[in-house]
Design a protein around this motif. Structure first.
Motif, short mmCIF file in Angstrom:
data_model
loop_
_atom_site.label_atom_id
_atom_site.label_comp_id
_atom_site.label_asym_id
_atom_site.label_seq_id
_atom_site.Cartn_x
_atom_site.Cartn_y
_atom_site.Cartn_z
N LEU A 265 54.69 37.46 39.20
CA LEU A 265 53.78 36.55 39.90
C LEU A 265 54.45 35.23 40.23
O LEU A 265 55.14 34.66 39.38
CB LEU A 265 52.55 36.27 39.04
CG LEU A 265 51.70 37.47 38.59
CD1 LEU A 265 50.59 36.99 37.67
CD2 LEU A 265 51.13 38.21 39.79
N ASP A 266 54.24 34.73 41.46
CA ASP A 266 54.59 33.34 41.73
C ASP A 266 53.41 32.48 41.28
O ASP A 266 52.35 32.99 40.90
CB ASP A 266 54.91 33.12 43.21
CG ASP A 266 53.80 33.57 44.14
OD1 ASP A 266 52.61 33.48 43.75
OD2 ASP A 266 54.09 34.02 45.26
N ARG A 267 53.57 31.17 41.32
CA ARG A 267 52.55 30.31 40.73
C ARG A 267 51.22 30.37 41.48
O ARG A 267 50.16 30.36 40.85
CB ARG A 267 53.05 28.85 40.66
CG ARG A 267 52.07 27.96 39.90
CD ARG A 267 52.69 26.70 39.38
NE ARG A 267 51.74 25.93 38.58
CZ ARG A 267 51.54 26.07 37.28
NH1 ARG A 267 52.23 26.96 36.61
NH2 ARG A 267 50.65 25.32 36.63
N GLU A 268 51.24 30.46 42.80
CA GLU A 268 49.98 30.49 43.54
C GLU A 268 49.21 31.79 43.25
O GLU A 268 47.98 31.78 43.13
CB GLU A 268 50.21 30.32 45.04
CG GLU A 268 50.94 31.47 45.70
CD GLU A 268 51.26 31.19 47.16
OE1 GLU A 268 51.54 32.17 47.87
OE2 GLU A 268 51.22 30.02 47.58
N THR A 269 49.92 32.90 43.11
CA THR A 269 49.26 34.16 42.78
C THR A 269 48.72 34.12 41.35
O THR A 269 47.63 34.63 41.07
CB THR A 269 50.22 35.34 42.96
OG1 THR A 269 50.79 35.29 44.28
CG2 THR A 269 49.51 36.67 42.79
N ALA A 270 49.49 33.52 40.43
CA ALA A 270 49.02 33.38 39.06
C ALA A 270 47.76 32.51 39.00
O ALA A 270 46.82 32.81 38.25
CB ALA A 270 50.12 32.79 38.18
N PHE A 271 47.72 31.43 39.78
CA PHE A 271 46.54 30.57 39.79
C PHE A 271 45.33 31.33 40.35
O PHE A 271 44.21 31.23 39.83
CB PHE A 271 46.79 29.31 40.60
CG PHE A 271 45.60 28.40 40.69
CD1 PHE A 271 45.12 27.75 39.56
CD2 PHE A 271 44.93 28.20 41.88
CE1 PHE A 271 44.01 26.91 39.63
CE2 PHE A 271 43.82 27.37 41.97
CZ PHE A 271 43.36 26.73 40.83
N CYS A 272 45.55 32.12 41.40
CA CYS A 272 44.48 32.94 41.96
C CYS A 272 43.94 33.88 40.89
O CYS A 272 42.73 34.04 40.74
CB CYS A 272 45.03 33.74 43.15
SG CYS A 272 43.83 34.85 43.94
N LEU A 273 44.83 34.44 40.10
CA LEU A 273 44.44 35.35 39.04
C LEU A 273 43.64 34.62 37.96
O LEU A 273 42.68 35.17 37.41
CB LEU A 273 45.69 35.99 38.44
CG LEU A 273 45.57 37.35 37.76
CD1 LEU A 273 44.87 38.35 38.67
CD2 LEU A 273 46.93 37.85 37.36
N ARG A 274 44.01 33.38 37.66
CA ARG A 274 43.27 32.62 36.65
C ARG A 274 41.86 32.30 37.12
O ARG A 274 40.90 32.34 36.32
CB ARG A 274 44.01 31.33 36.30
CG ARG A 274 43.44 30.62 35.07
CD ARG A 274 43.66 31.44 33.82
NE ARG A 274 43.10 30.82 32.62
CZ ARG A 274 43.35 31.23 31.38
NH1 ARG A 274 44.16 32.25 31.17
NH2 ARG A 274 42.79 30.64 30.35
N VAL A 275 41.72 31.97 38.39
CA VAL A 275 40.38 31.72 38.93
C VAL A 275 39.52 32.97 38.78
O VAL A 275 38.36 32.91 38.35
CB VAL A 275 40.47 31.28 40.41
CG1 VAL A 275 39.06 31.21 41.03
CG2 VAL A 275 41.17 29.93 40.53
N LEU A 276 40.08 34.12 39.11
CA LEU A 276 39.33 35.36 39.00
C LEU A 276 39.04 35.73 37.55
O LEU A 276 37.97 36.26 37.25
CB LEU A 276 40.12 36.50 39.68
CG LEU A 276 40.17 36.42 41.20
CD1 LEU A 276 41.22 37.37 41.75
CD2 LEU A 276 38.81 36.71 41.82
N LEU A 277 39.96 35.45 36.66
CA LEU A 277 39.73 35.70 35.24
C LEU A 277 38.56 34.86 34.72
O LEU A 277 37.77 35.31 33.90
CB LEU A 277 40.99 35.39 34.44
CG LEU A 277 40.97 35.65 32.94
CD1 LEU A 277 40.86 37.14 32.65
CD2 LEU A 277 42.23 35.08 32.28
#
Length: 334
Positions: A265-277
């Motif tokens: 994951l790059d950081r923007e994809t990881a942040f997207c994943l955190r929002v969804l989590l």
């Protein structure tokens, strides 16, 4: 009086319901019931991870106590909570949909929490536990509640009882030829900036995958369910989704793993994943406001079967919850 349920425009999330499993210790369940009935001071927060059975549990408790059950949709505003407050007890779930992680995105949350704190109506509020940890840090949301209870994880034997009873077409359980490199993810508490938060750390599962006791064979079935409990962090909905995705004619412990495992994951994809989590399901416009290049991030996550998109609602796949928790915790994202 029978419990009223406001479920309009709310779908059944994959991985939840989780049957009759009750993800609360007996004492905590009594606290929830007492609050709904007005026997204990409120409001009370009930926190649980995505797909862990919180919705089913709170709806059952609301029905039993004759309370209104209201589950909030993505983009809910403070009026949705204020309008639900009446003379009778209220169970309002998915309160994490009241905020967005942006400037001005907490106004409805603040107004709704003030209304909950000021009302004399018995109130139990359901929260995603990842969102709760974040909001307690940035908005002190915990101070508005008289108490909080946390959903408890299921044990390996709980999962075995549930899944072996639910499915007729069962695999043959087999031992791994080798246990090299197999680790589990363990949820522990840590202190960060003066607050206690949950973090996931990889730990070699020597108790499960280590040397067998001398003179005694280890049942591969037990090892598979120990592995499933460890990977899913005891989350029944997540464990069910992983079970459905990985079971086959012959099932070994090393076959059991979360969706998206090993995803880079790059950081923007990881942040997207955190929002969804933290939100479990999010309207696409909200992600566009919060995540740079959201289209690109979602495309990567969809290809890896980590998210689904349907009618403008983006959902974290239940089997991907462990990956989302591990990868975003590792990057220090809240």
């Amino acid at each position: 009086m029978t419990g009223q349920r406001d479920r309009a425009a709310v779908d059944d999330d994959a991985g939840d319901p989780v049957g009759e499993f009750a993800p609360l210790h007996e004492e905590d369940a009594a606290t929830v019931e007492g609050t709904i009935r007005g026997e204990r001071a409120g409001p009370l927060a009930v926190c649980g991870p995505p797909y862990g059975g919180r919705h089913d549990l709170l709806e059952r408790l609301a029905d039993a106590a004759g309370a209104t059950y209201r589950r909030l949709d993505p983009g809910a505003d403070a009026a949705a909570v204020r309008d639900a407050l009446g003379d009778g007890p209220l169970v309002v779930d998915d309160c994490h949909h009241l905020y967005e992680r942006r400037i001005g995105g907490f106004d409805d949350l603040d107004a709704a929490v003030r209304a909950l704190a000021a009302t004399e109506t018995p109130v139990v509020a359901g929260w995603n536990s990842y969102a709760w940890t974040y909001l307690a840090h940035v908005r002190d949301v915990d101070r508005a509640f008289a108490a909080r209870v946390e959903a408890a994880p299921a044990s390996a034997s709980d999962l075995a009882d549930l899944l072996l009873d639910r499915y007729e077409d069962l695999p043959t359980f087999a031992a791994d030829r080798t246990a090299d490199g197999i680790v589990t993810t363990r949820r522990v508490s840590a202190t960060l900036r003066g607050r206690t938060v949950g973090v996931s750390i990889p730990v070699p599962n020597r108790r499960v995958l280590g040397p067998r006791p001398e003179g005694r064979e280890v049942d591969p079935t037990d090892v598979v369910f120990e592995r499933l409990a460890a990977v899913s962090m005891g989350n029944v909905g997540v464990a069910t989704a992983i079970w459905e995705a990985t079971r086959r004619d012959e099932l070994r412990p090393s076959d059991v793993g979360p969706a998206g495992d090993g995803l880079d994951l790059d950081r923007e994809t990881a942040f997207c994943l955190r929002v969804l989590l933290s939100k479990e399901r999010v309207a696409r416009p909200e992600l566009d406001r919060l995540v740079d290049h959201a289209t690109r991030a979602l495309a990567r996550l969809r290809r890896a079967d980590v998210v689904t998109v349907d009618e403008g609602i983006v959902r974290l796949a239940p089997a991907a919850v462990p990956t989302a928790a591990r990868e975003t915790d590792r990057r220090g994202l809240q």
